[in-house]
Design a protein around this motif. Structure first.
Motif, PDB file in Angstrom:
ATOM      1  N   THR A   1       0.836  -1.206   0.000  1.00 21.54           N
ATOM      2  CA  THR A   1       0.000   0.000   0.000  1.00 21.54           C
ATOM      3  C   THR A   1       0.866   1.249   0.000  1.00 21.54           C
TER       4      THR A   1
ATOM      5  N   VAL B   1      -6.268  -1.964   6.344  1.00 18.19           N
ATOM      6  CA  VAL B   1      -6.033  -2.875   5.226  1.00 18.19           C
ATOM      7  C   VAL B   1      -5.419  -4.169   5.755  1.00 18.19           C
TER       8      VAL B   1
ATOM      9  N   GLN C   1      -6.304  -5.807  -1.491  1.00 17.89           N
ATOM     10  CA  GLN C   1      -6.773  -4.635  -0.772  1.00 17.89           C
ATOM     11  C   GLN C   1      -5.883  -3.428  -1.014  1.00 17.89           C
TER      12      GLN C   1
ATOM     13  N   SER D   1      -6.787  -2.050  -4.381  1.00 19.57           N
ATOM     14  CA  SER D   1      -8.133  -1.483  -4.342  1.00 19.57           C
ATOM     15  C   SER D   1      -8.130  -0.121  -3.657  1.00 19.57           C
ATOM     16  N   LEU D   2      -7.476  -0.022  -2.499  1.00 21.35           N
ATOM     17  CA  LEU D   2      -7.470   1.235  -1.752  1.00 21.35           C
ATOM     18  C   LEU D   2      -6.807   2.347  -2.551  1.00 21.35           C
TER      19      LEU D   2
ATOM     20  N   LEU E   1      -8.939   3.540  -5.503  1.00 20.42           N
ATOM     21  CA  LEU E   1     -10.118   4.321  -5.134  1.00 20.42           C
ATOM     22  C   LEU E   1      -9.750   5.688  -4.570  1.00 20.42           C
TER      23      LEU E   1
ATOM     24  N   LEU F   1     -12.813   6.042   0.876  1.00 21.43           N
ATOM     25  CA  LEU F   1     -12.583   5.040   1.916  1.00 21.43           C
ATOM     26  C   LEU F   1     -13.833   4.196   2.149  1.00 21.43           C
TER      27      LEU F   1
ATOM     28  N   PHE G   1     -14.031   1.776  -0.609  1.00 21.31           N
ATOM     29  CA  PHE G   1     -13.067   0.697  -0.395  1.00 21.31           C
ATOM     30  C   PHE G   1     -13.647  -0.377   0.516  1.00 21.31           C
TER      31      PHE G   1
ATOM     32  N   GLU H   1     -16.161  -2.442  -1.395  1.00 25.37           N
ATOM     33  CA  GLU H   1     -15.493  -3.311  -2.366  1.00 25.37           C
ATOM     34  C   GLU H   1     -14.780  -4.459  -1.658  1.00 25.37           C
ATOM     35  N   ARG H   2     -14.140  -4.150  -0.545  1.00 24.76           N
ATOM     36  CA  ARG H   2     -13.461  -5.198   0.233  1.00 24.76           C
ATOM     37  C   ARG H   2     -14.441  -6.290   0.644  1.00 24.76           C
TER      38      ARG H   2
END
Length: 388
Positions: free
Chosen positions: A11, A276, A297, A300-301, A304, A319, A322, A325-326
């Protein structure tokens, strides 16, 4: 960013590559080991390839795993996943190898890293929004402000505790697990199942093979009294062919184990903070999904958040997206993991597996599902139903 292992470093790296200044903190020094199943399923391997880190992993000598074996009752499945983005092989690196590669990737992207950091307080503005962290670094107090605080600090996340992130779903723990490493034991990706037993094996770095044994959590108080005996006995009764390969050999390192295999989703985010990896979602290690899910993750984060970090309202919306979606992407794997971790065999599932065994294409699809590729609907085809 708090936590620098398989959720935190990717991340941080991706945020830095997007142009952000990132401070990455961890309590540990690197390289260092941690309790782990090691396996990176093919979607996670594809992520490493996208990030330009897969060749570095291969250069460590960690062997590709492009053949799988699964045995339960009278059924033996052999094959391989189709893979994703051209990546058919999985890998199972030691964590002191993988985590170092990920951390070095983050540092190369411009991330500032501090080891031996403990975070014990969050900074907040007058509205209560999280705007930084405070703690100690090598015994000295520090405080750092940030537009976003990311907790990637594991199942017992300090960030989750400090923000009071509630569980949005929590299921009972189901298994306890022990594992050991053996030298010169040939293995592919192997899974063996019987009622109240599960055994796995996969090759890792330096010519070693990781062997894992799972028991019902209700047996933990008994198993831990003589872990070596019960570990060996579980392998002997659940995976006789694997037991023959390790018979008479001493583990390379001490036997490791845990009875703390939690199953939960936490609220993913709030004003100025997000979780995350295992900090926000954890499940039993029996399906070895944790590393691959952490990579998913991270991507994805960062996708977004985009270029919206400077706008609090836009950031909070990202957030929240996210978190949605998670949950949508990981709930199926969560349910599948709970099913496996109950350590029960049902005749209906055995009948399905007997049908799968008769068809190489269905076998490949099954190993796709093991790797987290596709959904169960891809297996339940007229082809399968005709064989059942």
């Amino acid at each position: 960013m708090v936590g620098a292992r398989c959720a935190g470093s990717p991340t941080a790296m991706l945020l830095a590559r997007a142009g952000y200044r990132v401070l990455l903190l961890d309590r540990a020094e690197f390289p260092s080991d941690t309790l782990s199943t090691h396996l990176i399923h093919q979607p996670g391997v594809a992520a490493l390839a996208r990030w330009g880190l897969l060749d570095r992993l291969r250069a460590t000598g960690c062997p590709p795993i492009d053949h799988a074996v699964y045995e339960v009752a009278d059924i033996r499945l052999e094959g391989c996943s189709r893979g994703v983005e051209g990546q058919r092989a999985a890998y199972a690196p030691r964590r002191y190898v993988l985590d170092t590669i990920l951390l070095e990737g983050a540092i190369a992207a411009g991330v500032t890293f501090r080891s031996r950091c403990s975070v014990n307080r969050l900074l907040r503005d007058e509205t209560g929004r999280v705007v930084g962290v405070a703690g100690t670094h090598e015994g000295q107090p520090f405080a750092e402000r940030a537009r976003l605080v990311i907790g990637a600090d594991g199942m017992r996340s300090a960030v989750a505790r400090l923000v009071g992130a509630p569980y949005t779903r929590r299921e009972p723990s189901l298994t306890c697990a022990y594992y050991a490493y053996y030298a010169d034991v040939p293995a592919v990706f192997e899974c063996y199942e019987k009622p109240e037993g599960w055994v796995g094996a996969e090759p890792t770095n330096d010519g070693a093979t990781l062997v894992q044994a799972y028991f019902p959590l209700t047996a933990f108080s008994t198993v831990r009294t003589n872990a070596h005996h019960f570990f060996d006995e579980q392998i002997r009764t659940t995976a006789p062919s694997l037991h023959e390969r390790i018979r008479g050999r001493q583990p390379l390192e001490r036997l490791r184990g845990t009875g703390d295999q939690q199953n939960f989703f936490r609220q993913a985010s709030g004003p100025g903070w997000v979780l995350v990896g295992d900090a926000g979602h954890h499940k039993d290690s029996i399906t070895a999904r944790g590393i691959t899910d952490a990579f998913h993750q991270a991507e994805s984060l960062v996708r977004l958040v985009g270029d919206g970090l400077a706008d609090p309202d836009r950031l909070d919306a990202a957030l929240e997206a996210f978190g949605g979606e998670r949950d949508a992407s990981l709930t199926g794997g969560f349910e599948a993991t709970l099913s496996v971790a109950r350590l029960q065999t049902h005749e209906q599932r055995l009948a399905l597996l007997r049908a799968v065994r008769r068809d190489p294409e269905l076998t490949t699809t099954y190993f796709d599902l093991v790797a987290g590729i596709g959904s169960a609907a891809s297996l339940y085809t007229p082809r399968l139903l005709a064989l059942m």
